[in-house]
Design an enzyme around this catalytic site. Structure first.
Site, mmCIF file in Angstrom:
data_model
loop_
_atom_site.group_PDB
_atom_site.id
_atom_site.type_symbol
_atom_site.label_atom_id
_atom_site.label_comp_id
_atom_site.label_asym_id
_atom_site.label_seq_id
_atom_site.Cartn_x
_atom_site.Cartn_y
_atom_site.Cartn_z
ATOM 1 N N LYS A 1 19.839 107.094 62.326
ATOM 2 C CA LYS A 1 20.440 107.307 60.997
ATOM 3 C C LYS A 1 19.362 106.954 59.977
ATOM 4 O O LYS A 1 19.213 105.799 59.582
ATOM 5 C CB LYS A 1 21.660 106.403 60.815
ATOM 6 C CG LYS A 1 22.820 106.711 61.750
ATOM 7 C CD LYS A 1 24.000 105.786 61.474
ATOM 8 C CE LYS A 1 25.082 105.945 62.526
ATOM 9 N NZ LYS A 1 26.146 104.925 62.398
ATOM 10 N N ARG B 1 33.228 106.444 75.530
ATOM 11 C CA ARG B 1 31.877 106.545 76.090
ATOM 12 C C ARG B 1 31.723 107.731 77.047
ATOM 13 O O ARG B 1 30.628 108.247 77.239
ATOM 14 C CB ARG B 1 31.530 105.280 76.890
ATOM 15 C CG ARG B 1 31.443 104.015 76.073
ATOM 16 C CD ARG B 1 30.814 102.915 76.904
ATOM 17 N NE ARG B 1 31.035 101.588 76.330
ATOM 18 C CZ ARG B 1 30.276 101.052 75.387
ATOM 19 N NH1 ARG B 1 29.275 101.728 74.886
ATOM 20 N NH2 ARG B 1 30.537 99.839 74.930
ATOM 21 N N ASP C 1 20.516 102.368 63.853
ATOM 22 C CA ASP C 1 21.258 102.384 62.592
ATOM 23 C C ASP C 1 20.435 101.554 61.589
ATOM 24 O O ASP C 1 19.471 102.053 61.035
ATOM 25 C CB ASP C 1 22.639 101.786 62.914
ATOM 26 C CG ASP C 1 23.635 101.851 61.762
ATOM 27 O OD1 ASP C 1 23.316 102.454 60.736
ATOM 28 O OD2 ASP C 1 24.733 101.300 61.894
ATOM 29 N N GLU D 1 17.364 103.456 73.780
ATOM 30 C CA GLU D 1 18.525 103.092 72.975
ATOM 31 C C GLU D 1 19.326 104.356 72.637
ATOM 32 O O GLU D 1 18.758 105.443 72.518
ATOM 33 C CB GLU D 1 18.021 102.372 71.714
ATOM 34 C CG GLU D 1 19.057 101.927 70.734
ATOM 35 C CD GLU D 1 20.098 100.955 71.269
ATOM 36 O OE1 GLU D 1 20.808 101.338 72.214
ATOM 37 O OE2 GLU D 1 20.243 99.853 70.721
ATOM 38 N N ASP D 2 20.631 104.216 72.487
ATOM 39 C CA ASP D 2 21.465 105.365 72.132
ATOM 40 C C ASP D 2 21.287 105.757 70.671
ATOM 41 O O ASP D 2 21.099 106.915 70.340
ATOM 42 C CB ASP D 2 22.949 105.072 72.428
ATOM 43 C CG ASP D 2 23.410 103.718 71.898
ATOM 44 O OD1 ASP D 2 22.623 103.049 71.188
ATOM 45 O OD2 ASP D 2 24.545 103.325 72.198
ATOM 46 N N PHE E 1 30.071 107.235 61.459
ATOM 47 C CA PHE E 1 30.339 106.564 62.733
ATOM 48 C C PHE E 1 30.664 107.604 63.800
ATOM 49 O O PHE E 1 31.567 108.427 63.643
ATOM 50 C CB PHE E 1 31.496 105.574 62.583
ATOM 51 C CG PHE E 1 31.713 104.770 63.832
ATOM 52 C CD1 PHE E 1 30.838 103.743 64.173
ATOM 53 C CD2 PHE E 1 32.767 105.053 64.688
ATOM 54 C CE1 PHE E 1 31.015 103.009 65.344
ATOM 55 C CE2 PHE E 1 32.958 104.328 65.864
ATOM 56 C CZ PHE E 1 32.077 103.301 66.186
ATOM 57 N N GLY F 1 25.803 101.264 75.609
ATOM 58 C CA GLY F 1 25.745 102.590 74.988
ATOM 59 C C GLY F 1 24.688 103.537 75.523
ATOM 60 O O GLY F 1 24.901 104.743 75.557
ATOM 61 N N ASP G 1 30.748 104.127 71.901
ATOM 62 C CA ASP G 1 32.176 103.781 71.942
ATOM 63 C C ASP G 1 32.748 103.406 70.578
ATOM 64 O O ASP G 1 32.014 103.087 69.645
ATOM 65 C CB ASP G 1 32.377 102.569 72.854
ATOM 66 C CG ASP G 1 31.846 101.290 72.201
ATOM 67 O OD1 ASP G 1 30.688 101.287 71.759
ATOM 68 O OD2 ASP G 1 32.610 100.308 72.090
HETATM 69 P P1 5GP Z 1 21.553 98.611 64.508
HETATM 70 O O1 5GP Z 1 21.166 97.266 65.043
HETATM 71 O O2 5GP Z 1 20.382 99.577 64.485
HETATM 72 O O3 5GP Z 1 22.200 98.502 63.155
HETATM 73 O O4 5GP Z 1 22.682 99.196 65.410
HETATM 74 C C1 5GP Z 1 22.408 99.658 66.672
HETATM 75 C C2 5GP Z 1 23.594 99.542 67.585
HETATM 76 O O5 5GP Z 1 24.814 99.667 66.871
HETATM 77 C C3 5GP Z 1 23.602 100.685 68.585
HETATM 78 O O6 5GP Z 1 22.996 100.282 69.768
HETATM 79 C C4 5GP Z 1 25.066 100.949 68.778
HETATM 80 O O7 5GP Z 1 25.554 100.110 69.787
HETATM 81 C C5 5GP Z 1 25.699 100.538 67.491
HETATM 82 N N1 5GP Z 1 25.933 101.702 66.601
HETATM 83 C C6 5GP Z 1 25.238 102.056 65.501
HETATM 84 N N2 5GP Z 1 25.742 103.163 64.935
HETATM 85 C C7 5GP Z 1 26.785 103.525 65.703
HETATM 86 C C8 5GP Z 1 27.714 104.625 65.655
HETATM 87 O O8 5GP Z 1 27.707 105.492 64.781
HETATM 88 N N3 5GP Z 1 28.646 104.660 66.644
HETATM 89 C C9 5GP Z 1 28.717 103.729 67.634
HETATM 90 N N4 5GP Z 1 29.663 103.890 68.542
HETATM 91 N N5 5GP Z 1 27.858 102.695 67.722
HETATM 92 C C10 5GP Z 1 26.907 102.600 66.765
#
Ligand code: 5GP
Length: 180
Positions: free
Chosen positions: A136, A170, A108, A104-105, A157, A50, A164
């Site tokens: 977020k 992407r 969450d 990081e993209d 989302f 990502g 993606d």
């Molecule tokens: P976390 O571990 O912080 O819960 O999630 C991080 C990862 O989840 C990000 O690197 C990404 O790959 C994915 N992710 C979290 N939110 C989104 C979203 O809204 N859309 C997409 N496509 N991926 C997300």
């Protein structure tokens, strides 16, 4: 901008490319301020897949010497976080004794970034900064400080700009949100 369809879902325009690039300008300015004139060579750790687009854009704006490495992690299945962070592919360089900037993209729950920060410290990195294009804040529930955040978004989302939905979407330069 028009709606897009990926697999079984429709997404509507959310953040135009110009706004994303502006946020990256701001992040780069802050990173440059912190690392300008540094005598070591920090390592940028791009979290695949990502963060590829974001890291590439960010790198072009940095005015100090840096190395680029990648790591592949995954915690998402479809449109939901599974809570378990899987290390799919090891890191492509040695971070021992080095300062690291994780790119990081999106953050969450924070599970991915926290696990990665610990992983880098375990591998001997002397300092680990977290840099994310998107956050977020309503979901992030960890105490760990996020050093550089481009933009905050509501709990929805999104796809595009590297992000993606089951591997599709992407390539879009803009960001789209799930159309309910
Ligand atoms: P976390 O571990 O912080 O819960 O999630 C991080 C990862 O989840 C990000 O690197 C990404 O790959 C994915 N992710 C979290 N939110 C989104 C979203 O809204 N859309 C997409 N496509 N991926 C997300």
């Amino acid at each position: 901008m028009e709606k897009i369809t990926l697999h079984d879902k429709t997404f509507k325009p959310f953040i135009p490319n110009g706004q994303i690039e502006k946020a990256i300008d701001d992040i780069a300015a802050r990173v440059n301020l912190d690392y300008e004139g540094c005598e070591d060579i920090p390592m940028l750790v791009c979290v695949l897949n990502g963060a590829v687009m974001f890291t590439a854009s960010l790198m072009k704006r940095l005015n100090f010497l840096s190395e680029f490495v990648t790591i592949k992690l995954s915690s998402y299945c479809g449109t939901k976080s599974t809570g378990t962070v899987l290390n799919i592919m090891g890191i492509t360089g040695d971070v021992r004794g080095r300062r690291v900037i994780i790119c990081e993209d999106i953050v969450d729950t924070g599970n991915t970034i926290i696990a990665l920060k610990e992983m880098m410290l375990d591998k001997g990195a002397t300092d680990v900064k977290i840099c994310t294009l998107l956050l977020k804040p309503d979901v992030y529930d960890k105490d760990v400080k996020l050093d550089y955040v481009g933009m905050e978004i509501p709990n929805a989302f999104i796809v595009g700009y590297g992000l993606d939905y089951d591997e599709l979407g992407r390539n879009y330069p803009d960001i789209y949100v799930l159309d309910r």
